[in-house]
Design an enzyme around this catalytic site. Sequence first.
Site, PDB file in Angstrom:
ATOM      1  N   PRO A  75       0.826  -1.213   0.000  1.00 52.13           N
ATOM      2  CA  PRO A  75       0.000   0.000   0.000  1.00 52.13           C
ATOM      3  C   PRO A  75       0.860   1.265   0.000  1.00 52.13           C
ATOM      4  O   PRO A  75       1.805   1.374   0.787  1.00 52.13           O
ATOM      5  CB  PRO A  75      -0.786  -0.117   1.309  1.00 52.13           C
ATOM      6  CG  PRO A  75      -0.685  -1.543   1.723  1.00 52.13           C
ATOM      7  CD  PRO A  75       0.614  -2.041   1.182  1.00 52.13           C
ATOM      8  N   GLU A  76       0.542   2.166  -0.887  1.00 54.35           N
ATOM      9  CA  GLU A  76       1.244   3.445  -0.952  1.00 54.35           C
ATOM     10  C   GLU A  76       0.294   4.548  -0.481  1.00 54.35           C
ATOM     11  O   GLU A  76      -0.854   4.283  -0.137  1.00 54.35           O
ATOM     12  CB  GLU A  76       1.720   3.708  -2.389  1.00 54.35           C
ATOM     13  CG  GLU A  76       2.738   2.699  -2.895  1.00 54.35           C
ATOM     14  CD  GLU A  76       4.106   2.866  -2.222  1.00 54.35           C
ATOM     15  OE1 GLU A  76       4.361   3.912  -1.609  1.00 54.35           O
ATOM     16  OE2 GLU A  76       4.896   1.913  -2.293  1.00 54.35           O
TER      17      GLU A  76
END
Length: 279
Positions: free
Chosen positions: A2-3
Amino acid sequence: MPELPEVETVRRGAEPLLLRHRLRGVELRRTDLRWPIPVAAVRDLVGRRCAAIERRSKYLLLRFDGRGAPAAIVHLGMSGRLLVERTPRSGARPEWRRHEHWRMDFGDRLVRFVDPRRFGMLDACAGATLPTHWLLRDLGQEPLAAAFDGAFLHAVSRGMTASVKAMLMDGRRIVGVGNIYASESCWRARVRPRRAAGSLLRRECAALARAVKDVLAAAIAAGGTSFRDYVGVAEDAGWFARELAVYERAGEACRRCGGRVRRTVDQGRSTYWCAGCQR
Ligand SMILES: [Zn+2]
């Protein structure tokens, strides 16, 4: 992994579902993830209402009301998912999912944290101590904030011999611009990612700041379209496949100038750019 856009998507999805809901209980199936979970501090959240869900870099901050205005700090790590579901009307307790490590009962809402690789985290502290929390205190500028603009990038980059891409990805200066977004932002701004950051002109800094915001906003907009009362982190690459201009497109024609998209490797990480239209 996840960014920032995925984490912001979770935040935007979860906040309206949990805001002003009272935390009825917390269940921990283990007392550590990447780091130990402070059990007493987490239990102290029970009985309080959710006052806000904020994001700092890739940390979700679940703020609660009452004395000390404490906050839970959640990081999704490599593979974490924060799921918000409606509690069944029957009142039956949903079964634990595989790799579900903790859950928070908000009455008619249930928050579950599922993380196969266990690089995620759960911490809790008094709200006033958040800015000096050891994981938060050295974080750089939020790229979606108004203060992130051309003037900011110009000031940061003066005298810098590191590359433009390295500057964008230096979390002590700017948070949340990962490898994909750095290449895409440089393409949008028509700046070569390997140029020395100190060589950027004012107008290039302005274009780059705009580009970073636009790339992140596009990713958030794409990620935010898919949920209702289920909040998850999109693990497929749907947005990437459709929207990316240069990332993982080496050898293809640049969609702006028709030149060939190139790939170079710096410190083991791929950089994509177009020699035809990036200077
Ligand atoms: Zn081009």
